[in-house]
Design an enzyme around this catalytic site. Structure first.
Site, PDB file in Angstrom:
ATOM      1  N   ASP A 276       3.882 -21.463  18.192  1.00 16.09           N
ATOM      2  CA  ASP A 276       5.314 -21.631  18.021  1.00 16.09           C
ATOM      3  C   ASP A 276       5.526 -22.044  16.560  1.00 16.09           C
ATOM      4  O   ASP A 276       5.366 -23.215  16.209  1.00 16.09           O
ATOM      5  CB  ASP A 276       5.823 -22.695  18.999  1.00 16.09           C
ATOM      6  CG  ASP A 276       7.303 -23.006  18.818  1.00 16.09           C
ATOM      7  OD1 ASP A 276       7.885 -22.558  17.809  1.00 16.09           O
ATOM      8  OD2 ASP A 276       7.873 -23.714  19.672  1.00 16.09           O
TER       9      ASP A 276
ATOM     10  N   TYR B 285      22.674 -33.394  22.234  1.00 10.20           N
ATOM     11  CA  TYR B 285      22.152 -34.659  22.783  1.00 10.20           C
ATOM     12  C   TYR B 285      23.220 -35.750  22.756  1.00 10.20           C
ATOM     13  O   TYR B 285      22.951 -36.868  22.349  1.00 10.20           O
ATOM     14  CB  TYR B 285      20.904 -35.100  22.001  1.00 10.20           C
ATOM     15  CG  TYR B 285      19.941 -33.958  21.766  1.00 10.20           C
ATOM     16  CD1 TYR B 285      19.215 -33.419  22.832  1.00 10.20           C
ATOM     17  CD2 TYR B 285      19.792 -33.379  20.504  1.00 10.20           C
ATOM     18  CE1 TYR B 285      18.362 -32.341  22.638  1.00 10.20           C
ATOM     19  CE2 TYR B 285      18.940 -32.306  20.301  1.00 10.20           C
ATOM     20  CZ  TYR B 285      18.231 -31.791  21.367  1.00 10.20           C
ATOM     21  OH  TYR B 285      17.395 -30.726  21.165  1.00 10.20           O
TER      22      TYR B 285
ATOM     23  N   LYS C  28      14.506 -20.309  13.532  1.00 11.12           N
ATOM     24  CA  LYS C  28      15.111 -21.194  12.530  1.00 11.12           C
ATOM     25  C   LYS C  28      15.409 -20.525  11.192  1.00 11.12           C
ATOM     26  O   LYS C  28      16.503 -20.025  11.014  1.00 11.12           O
ATOM     27  CB  LYS C  28      14.253 -22.448  12.367  1.00 11.12           C
ATOM     28  CG  LYS C  28      14.397 -23.371  13.583  1.00 11.12           C
ATOM     29  CD  LYS C  28      14.114 -24.833  13.283  1.00 11.12           C
ATOM     30  CE  LYS C  28      14.660 -25.733  14.380  1.00 11.12           C
ATOM     31  NZ  LYS C  28      13.709 -26.020  15.445  1.00 11.12           N
TER      32      LYS C  28
ATOM     33  N   TYR D 137       7.212 -30.012  20.742  1.00  7.38           N
ATOM     34  CA  TYR D 137       8.604 -29.635  21.062  1.00  7.38           C
ATOM     35  C   TYR D 137       8.702 -28.117  21.009  1.00  7.38           C
ATOM     36  O   TYR D 137       8.308 -27.490  20.019  1.00  7.38           O
ATOM     37  CB  TYR D 137       9.598 -30.249  20.064  1.00  7.38           C
ATOM     38  CG  TYR D 137      11.004 -29.787  20.344  1.00  7.38           C
ATOM     39  CD1 TYR D 137      11.750 -30.360  21.367  1.00  7.38           C
ATOM     40  CD2 TYR D 137      11.567 -28.718  19.633  1.00  7.38           C
ATOM     41  CE1 TYR D 137      13.023 -29.900  21.667  1.00  7.38           C
ATOM     42  CE2 TYR D 137      12.837 -28.256  19.930  1.00  7.38           C
ATOM     43  CZ  TYR D 137      13.562 -28.851  20.945  1.00  7.38           C
ATOM     44  OH  TYR D 137      14.819 -28.381  21.251  1.00  7.38           O
TER      45      TYR D 137
HETATM   46  C1  LIG Z   1      13.844 -25.786  16.992  1.00  5.93           C
HETATM   47  C2  LIG Z   1      12.604 -25.404  17.704  1.00  5.93           C
HETATM   48  C3  LIG Z   1      12.643 -24.672  18.907  1.00  5.93           C
HETATM   49  C4  LIG Z   1      13.935 -24.278  19.573  1.00  5.93           C
HETATM   50  O1  LIG Z   1      14.705 -23.417  18.813  1.00  5.93           O
HETATM   51  P1  LIG Z   1      16.287 -23.274  19.096  1.00  5.93           P
HETATM   52  O2  LIG Z   1      16.726 -22.192  18.175  1.00  5.93           O
HETATM   53  O3  LIG Z   1      16.884 -24.616  18.788  1.00  5.93           O
HETATM   54  O4  LIG Z   1      16.431 -22.923  20.534  1.00  5.93           O
HETATM   55  C5  LIG Z   1      11.438 -24.325  19.490  1.00  5.93           C
HETATM   56  N1  LIG Z   1      10.268 -24.677  18.931  1.00  5.93           N
HETATM   57  C6  LIG Z   1      10.192 -25.367  17.790  1.00  5.93           C
HETATM   58  C7  LIG Z   1       8.861 -25.695  17.205  1.00  5.93           C
HETATM   59  C8  LIG Z   1      11.351 -25.775  17.139  1.00  5.93           C
HETATM   60  O5  LIG Z   1      11.282 -26.500  16.017  1.00  5.93           O
END
Ligand SMILES: *Cc1c(COP(=O)(O)O)cnc(C)c1O
Length: 446
Positions: free
Chosen positions: A261, A21, A290, A158
């Site tokens: 997610d 960013y 992550k 997100y």
């Molecule tokens: C960080 C994140 C993503 C994206 O993961 P990247 O490895 O950065 O592409 C997707 N969803 C959530 C909830 C996240 O915290």
């Protein structure tokens, strides 16, 4: 090791690299890390001075065991002696097979009567795993006469930075105006009311609006996607499990899939292994990432049931995705070691962080420029009444001994699970210093 020429490296960084960013014409301050150990980073300034600070961010929430972890180093080194990578098309290997078994074993299954998540697609980042999850959902309906092509989510979310995941990020926070005409149009239910136990009237109002939006578009909706319990990068909002249950009921009534997610919430961050465990819902599709490799290497995964995998395969022939680095052996080997390190003791400890963080951060509620302080599991958030002065906040926190990365109105911490109580105390002092550094001039101590 010779001392690096930090001034030269930082200048070259500014000339040739993009940071997340970032603007090339107005670059933000970037600091130099020389090494990292346990929960600490060693930073070196351009005048050669070095200092150790706690990493209150766990490197964007992934380094749950800290850095230079003997067990993870050993797993990586052993795997390096065999092979770092081979293609996954037509080939397989022990680290991937064992990781598949392990993921199936640890997958959330709070609903006894729902299909277990027994099949894993290994992806190379969180965003890619969300792409894959969305493709799975769309492929289920792709061969229908009137294929369902829309995804419903809640505002404030997100889900990653590639284009399709961006389409389900919060429309304002995700800057959808920049992408008008490019992103698929998705459906956004209102922001869920705040707090683990929402105000009953607000919850009822939210349900009414959400149900009416859903019913209006029910035959277009292929899937519902949410970050259960905690919306992370969209605003660090904790919300009522009842909202997720309600969305799940709507989706199931109308034959749509439920995607969780858990890239941010998984692996113990919110106080249970998965947020799904606390909510009591087994999703149809789960994204995780992550902390999967303990912050060592990039890897994510999408889990679904064997039924769903068969449906997709029967209706459309195959799951149409295959990254070059899919199933990377080095990442799989480290992920296995990281999952093993995340035992009951470490999970329990992380779940108890909330109390310690709350004790230290609660006094900030009294400050006029603090709108809210909230904690959950190993997450502590201070929300200001105005945008954070990132440079001032970061500098104040570093002086107090911790690295933070605030955004918008939020100064927060997601510490590595290996922090001691003293470490958490230092992190909270750093957050407190950062909050004070953002007070309007009239309130600052002379
Ligand atoms: C960080 C994140 C993503 C994206 O993961 P990247 O490895 O950065 O592409 C997707 N969803 C959530 C909830 C996240 O915290």
């Amino acid at each position: 090791m010779p001392t690096p020429d930090v001034a030269r490296l930082l200048a070259s960084d500014r000339d040739h690299l993009w940071h997340p960013y970032s603007s090339a014409t107005n670059p933000a301050t970037t600091r130099f890390v020389e090494s990292a150990h346990g929960p600490r980073l060693t930073l070196r300034d351009d005048d050669g001075a070095s200092r150790e600070v706690l990493d209150a961010m766990s490197s964007w929430w992934c380094a749950i065991h800290g850095y230079n972890v003997p067990e993870l180093n050993a797993a990586a080194e052993a795997q390096l002696q065999r092979m770092s990578h081979v293609m996954f098309g037509g080939l397989t290997h022990e680290p991937a097979v064992r990781l598949g078994e392990k993921l199936v074993e640890i997958a959330p299954a709070p609903e006894a009567d729902r299909p277990k998540l027994t099949r894993a697609f290994l992806a190379d980042s969180g965003s890619v795993s969300v792409e894959v999850a969305l493709k799975m959902a769309l492929q289920v309906f792709a061969a229908d006469d009137r294929p369902r092509r829309t995804v419903l989510t809640i505002r404030g979310g997100y889900h990653g930075d590639t284009l399709h995941p961006m389409s389900v990020c919060d429309p304002d926070g995700g800057m959808h105006s920049l992408w008008r005409g490019t992103l698929p149009q998705q459906l956004f239910a209102p922001l869920p009311p705040a707090g683990l136990e929402a105000d009953p009237d607000e919850l009822e109002a939210w349900k009414r609006e959400t149900a009416s939006l859903y019913r209006e578009h029910a035959d277009e909706i292929a899937a519902v996607i949410v970050e259960p319990l905690l919306q992370g990068a969209g605003g660090m909002r904790i919300y009522d499990p009842e909202c997720v249950r309600f969305l799940t009921t709507l989706a199931r009534e109308h034959g749509a899939l439920v995607i969780f997610d858990e890239i941010a919430t998984g692996f113990g961050r919110t106080g249970t292994y998965w947020a799904a465990d606390r909510i009591g819902i087994t999703p149809d599709i789960l994204c995780l990432g992550k902390a999967l490799t303990g912050g060592y290497l990039t890897m994510a995964a999408v889990l679904c049931s064997d039924d769903l995998a068969r449906t997709i395969s029967e209706r459309t022939g195959a799951m149409m995705h295959g990254p070059t680095f899919m199933g990377n052996p080095l990442s799989c080997a480290v992920a296995l070691a990281s999952i093993d390190l995340l035992d009951t003791e470490r999970l329990t400890r992380a779940a108890e962080f909330a109390d310690t963080l709350d004790t230290h951060l609660a006094p900030l509620r009294e400050l006029p420029h603090v709108a809210d302080v909230r904690t959950l599991g190993a997450v502590g958030v201070v929300e200001l009444t105005h945008d954070v002065d990132v440079d001032a906040a970061t500098a104040a926190a570093l002086d107090a001994g911790a690295w933070i990365r605030p955004f918008r109105r939020l100064i927060y911490t997601m510490p590595p699970f290996v922090c001691t109580d003293d470490d958490l105390g230092t992190i909270c002092e750093a957050v407190t210093a950062a909050v004070h550094a953002c007070a309007p001039a009239s309130e600052q101590a002379p």
